[in-house]
Scaffold this motif. Structure first.
Motif, PDB file in Angstrom:
ATOM      1  N   ASN A 130      -5.743 -36.633 -16.965  1.00 13.30           N
ATOM      2  CA  ASN A 130      -6.011 -37.712 -16.005  1.00 13.30           C
ATOM      3  C   ASN A 130      -5.351 -38.973 -16.540  1.00 13.30           C
ATOM      4  O   ASN A 130      -5.891 -39.641 -17.416  1.00 13.30           O
ATOM      5  CB  ASN A 130      -7.519 -37.910 -15.848  1.00 13.30           C
ATOM      6  CG  ASN A 130      -7.860 -38.896 -14.747  1.00 13.30           C
ATOM      7  OD1 ASN A 130      -7.252 -38.893 -13.692  1.00 13.30           O
ATOM      8  ND2 ASN A 130      -8.843 -39.759 -14.999  1.00 13.30           N
ATOM      9  N   GLY A 131      -4.139 -39.280 -16.011  1.00  9.91           N
ATOM     10  CA  GLY A 131      -3.394 -40.389 -16.586  1.00  9.91           C
ATOM     11  C   GLY A 131      -3.028 -40.082 -18.030  1.00  9.91           C
ATOM     12  O   GLY A 131      -2.486 -39.023 -18.338  1.00  9.91           O
ATOM     13  N   LYS A 132      -3.352 -40.986 -18.948  1.00  8.15           N
ATOM     14  CA  LYS A 132      -3.043 -40.794 -20.365  1.00  8.15           C
ATOM     15  C   LYS A 132      -4.081 -39.929 -21.084  1.00  8.15           C
ATOM     16  O   LYS A 132      -3.869 -39.522 -22.228  1.00  8.15           O
ATOM     17  CB  LYS A 132      -2.952 -42.159 -21.072  1.00  8.15           C
ATOM     18  CG  LYS A 132      -1.793 -43.016 -20.589  1.00  8.15           C
ATOM     19  CD  LYS A 132      -1.741 -44.333 -21.342  1.00  8.15           C
ATOM     20  CE  LYS A 132      -0.563 -45.186 -20.855  1.00  8.15           C
ATOM     21  NZ  LYS A 132      -0.496 -46.482 -21.585  1.00  8.15           N
ATOM     22  N   ARG A 140     -11.802 -28.577 -28.021  1.00  2.31           N
ATOM     23  CA  ARG A 140     -12.701 -29.723 -28.034  1.00  2.31           C
ATOM     24  C   ARG A 140     -11.992 -30.965 -28.591  1.00  2.31           C
ATOM     25  O   ARG A 140     -12.559 -31.732 -29.357  1.00  2.31           O
ATOM     26  CB  ARG A 140     -13.984 -29.432 -28.835  1.00  2.31           C
ATOM     27  CG  ARG A 140     -14.831 -28.339 -28.231  1.00  2.31           C
ATOM     28  CD  ARG A 140     -16.036 -28.015 -29.113  1.00  2.31           C
ATOM     29  NE  ARG A 140     -16.964 -29.121 -29.184  1.00  2.31           N
ATOM     30  CZ  ARG A 140     -17.956 -29.346 -28.327  1.00  2.31           C
ATOM     31  NH1 ARG A 140     -18.125 -28.546 -27.293  1.00  2.31           N
ATOM     32  NH2 ARG A 140     -18.772 -30.375 -28.480  1.00  2.31           N
ATOM     33  N   GLU A 141     -10.736 -31.150 -28.167  1.00  2.00           N
ATOM     34  CA  GLU A 141      -9.940 -32.280 -28.625  1.00  2.00           C
ATOM     35  C   GLU A 141      -9.634 -33.221 -27.464  1.00  2.00           C
ATOM     36  O   GLU A 141      -9.318 -32.783 -26.360  1.00  2.00           O
ATOM     37  CB  GLU A 141      -8.622 -31.799 -29.240  1.00  2.00           C
ATOM     38  CG  GLU A 141      -8.801 -31.110 -30.586  1.00  2.00           C
ATOM     39  CD  GLU A 141      -7.464 -30.738 -31.217  1.00  2.00           C
ATOM     40  OE1 GLU A 141      -7.482 -30.360 -32.407  1.00  2.00           O
ATOM     41  OE2 GLU A 141      -6.417 -30.812 -30.528  1.00  2.00           O
ATOM     42  N   VAL A 142      -9.717 -34.520 -27.759  1.00  2.00           N
ATOM     43  CA  VAL A 142      -9.444 -35.553 -26.760  1.00  2.00           C
ATOM     44  C   VAL A 142      -8.281 -36.399 -27.260  1.00  2.00           C
ATOM     45  O   VAL A 142      -8.285 -36.868 -28.407  1.00  2.00           O
ATOM     46  CB  VAL A 142     -10.678 -36.445 -26.531  1.00  2.00           C
ATOM     47  CG1 VAL A 142     -10.360 -37.585 -25.565  1.00  2.00           C
ATOM     48  CG2 VAL A 142     -11.840 -35.610 -26.016  1.00  2.00           C
ATOM     49  N   THR A 143      -7.276 -36.587 -26.414  1.00  2.00           N
ATOM     50  CA  THR A 143      -6.148 -37.428 -26.779  1.00  2.00           C
ATOM     51  C   THR A 143      -5.904 -38.473 -25.691  1.00  2.00           C
ATOM     52  O   THR A 143      -6.157 -38.243 -24.515  1.00  2.00           O
ATOM     53  CB  THR A 143      -4.862 -36.607 -26.979  1.00  2.00           C
ATOM     54  OG1 THR A 143      -4.573 -35.876 -25.792  1.00  2.00           O
ATOM     55  CG2 THR A 143      -5.013 -35.636 -28.141  1.00  2.00           C
ATOM     56  N   ILE A 144      -5.410 -39.631 -26.117  1.00  2.00           N
ATOM     57  CA  ILE A 144      -4.987 -40.695 -25.211  1.00  2.00           C
ATOM     58  C   ILE A 144      -3.513 -40.953 -25.513  1.00  2.00           C
ATOM     59  O   ILE A 144      -3.165 -41.395 -26.604  1.00  2.00           O
ATOM     60  CB  ILE A 144      -5.789 -42.001 -25.413  1.00  2.00           C
ATOM     61  CG1 ILE A 144      -7.275 -41.783 -25.158  1.00  2.00           C
ATOM     62  CG2 ILE A 144      -5.235 -43.106 -24.515  1.00  2.00           C
ATOM     63  CD1 ILE A 144      -7.640 -41.543 -23.722  1.00  2.00           C
ATOM     64  N   ASN A 204      -8.735 -49.072 -22.370  1.00  2.00           N
ATOM     65  CA  ASN A 204      -8.471 -49.306 -20.949  1.00  2.00           C
ATOM     66  C   ASN A 204      -7.761 -48.151 -20.262  1.00  2.00           C
ATOM     67  O   ASN A 204      -7.600 -48.169 -19.035  1.00  2.00           O
ATOM     68  CB  ASN A 204      -7.628 -50.577 -20.775  1.00  2.00           C
ATOM     69  CG  ASN A 204      -8.385 -51.829 -21.188  1.00  2.00           C
ATOM     70  OD1 ASN A 204      -9.605 -51.889 -21.046  1.00  2.00           O
ATOM     71  ND2 ASN A 204      -7.669 -52.814 -21.698  1.00  2.00           N
ATOM     72  N   ALA A 205      -7.323 -47.158 -21.026  1.00  2.00           N
ATOM     73  CA  ALA A 205      -6.602 -46.024 -20.429  1.00  2.00           C
ATOM     74  C   ALA A 205      -7.510 -45.141 -19.590  1.00  2.00           C
ATOM     75  O   ALA A 205      -7.034 -44.398 -18.729  1.00  2.00           O
ATOM     76  CB  ALA A 205      -5.946 -45.190 -21.530  1.00  2.00           C
ATOM     77  N   VAL A 206      -8.808 -45.207 -19.849  1.00  2.00           N
ATOM     78  CA  VAL A 206      -9.770 -44.371 -19.127  1.00  2.00           C
ATOM     79  C   VAL A 206     -10.806 -45.279 -18.484  1.00  2.00           C
ATOM     80  O   VAL A 206     -11.431 -46.092 -19.173  1.00  2.00           O
ATOM     81  CB  VAL A 206     -10.464 -43.367 -20.073  1.00  2.00           C
ATOM     82  CG1 VAL A 206     -11.460 -42.507 -19.294  1.00  2.00           C
ATOM     83  CG2 VAL A 206      -9.433 -42.506 -20.773  1.00  2.00           C
ATOM     84  N   SER A 238     -10.878 -48.135  -7.125  1.00  2.00           N
ATOM     85  CA  SER A 238     -11.803 -49.131  -7.678  1.00  2.00           C
ATOM     86  C   SER A 238     -11.905 -48.919  -9.168  1.00  2.00           C
ATOM     87  O   SER A 238     -11.904 -47.815  -9.661  1.00  2.00           O
ATOM     88  CB  SER A 238     -13.170 -48.979  -7.028  1.00  2.00           C
ATOM     89  OG  SER A 238     -13.682 -47.681  -7.200  1.00  2.00           O
ATOM     90  N   GLY A 239     -11.986 -50.008  -9.910  1.00  2.00           N
ATOM     91  CA  GLY A 239     -12.090 -49.911 -11.366  1.00  2.00           C
ATOM     92  C   GLY A 239     -13.332 -50.589 -11.852  1.00  2.00           C
ATOM     93  O   GLY A 239     -14.193 -50.992 -11.091  1.00  2.00           O
TER      94      GLY A 239
END
Length: 243
Positions: A130-132, A140-144, A204-206, A238-239
């Motif tokens: 989702n985007g970056k 179970r890894e999260v990257t931006i 701010n990426a998420v 909306s953000g």
């Protein structure tokens, strides 16, 4: 062409919704009561449903509960009721999103696109993007933007739950039940603490939107929506990062 079924007893609202839906180059179908609405869903299999709550006879909430026994079609509630309790009740009954009357056409189309896109995603995909943001569920890894983000087990479960339902409002009680169990539904301070930590780490990426008094939603990135719908602008999304 997407088909949107409108279930509302007010002719003026149906007319306005028809114009809004067709401006997005979608096909609109209309019925004026809940019983006929259920029949039309079974007959035509629309891509999404716009459902009014306050109809005579079979109420919108009754339609929704009956529908969820046999269909997962995306449902956007459109109602004059703007109290948090009404929204929570509809979302807990299976609604995908909730917009109050009077409504903004651009916002309504944006939310329809989001709930349809969420239903189109493969539910068993091992990687969510989702985007970056990217979440590798098996690892179970999260990257931006390709950079690994270190999350606690609880923070990961919180983000994972939001990602699995991206674009949909998850109520406080739903999140608490899913992560901490059924006896924790009143412990909303858990959510505030872990959400604040998540937002600090993700930056701010998420965008995790607060729906005041109701719950939270993971916003679908604007570029992802543009991939599925022509003409959607950034300001249709909306953000907000309020807690």
């Amino acid at each position: 062409m997407k088909t949107i079924l409108i279930i509302d007893d007010e002719p003026q609202i149906r007319r306005l919704l028809r114009t809004t839906v067709e401006s997005a180059n979608w096909k609109s179908l209309e019925v004026e009561d809940g019983k006929r609405g259920l029949h039309e869903i079974a007959l035509t299999r629309p891509d999404a449903v716009i459902l009014d709550l306050g109809m005579p006879g079979l109420s919108g909430l009754e339609v929704l509960r009956s529908l969820r026994e046999w269909s997962e079609v995306p449902v956007l509630i459109l109602s004059v009721r703007d109290q948090a309790d009404d929204k929570v009740e509809a979302l807990e009954a299976g609604a995908d999103d909730y917009v109050t009357k009077p409504f903004d056409g651009a916002e309504l189309l944006s939310r329809l696109r989001a709930i349809m896109r969420r239903h189109e995603k493969a539910p068993d995909s091992p990687v969510f993007t989702n985007g970056k943001l990217a979440i590798d569920f098996p690892a179970r890894e999260v990257t931006i933007g390709g950079h690994l983000i270190s999350l606690t087990a609880t923070e990961y479960e919180f983000l994972r739950l939001l990602a699995l339902h991206a674009g949909k409002v998850l109520t406080h009680s739903h999140i608490l039940r899913s992560i901490w169990g059924p006896k924790s539904e009143e412990q909303r301070q858990y959510l505030r603490v872990h959400l604040a930590a998540l937002r600090r780490k993700l930056g701010n990426a998420v965008k995790i939107k607060t729906e005041t008094g109701i719950g939270y939603r993971l916003e679908i990135a604007a570029e992802a929506l543009r991939n599925t719908s022509r003409g959607l602008k950034n300001d249709d999304i909306s953000g907000g990062n309020e807690i």
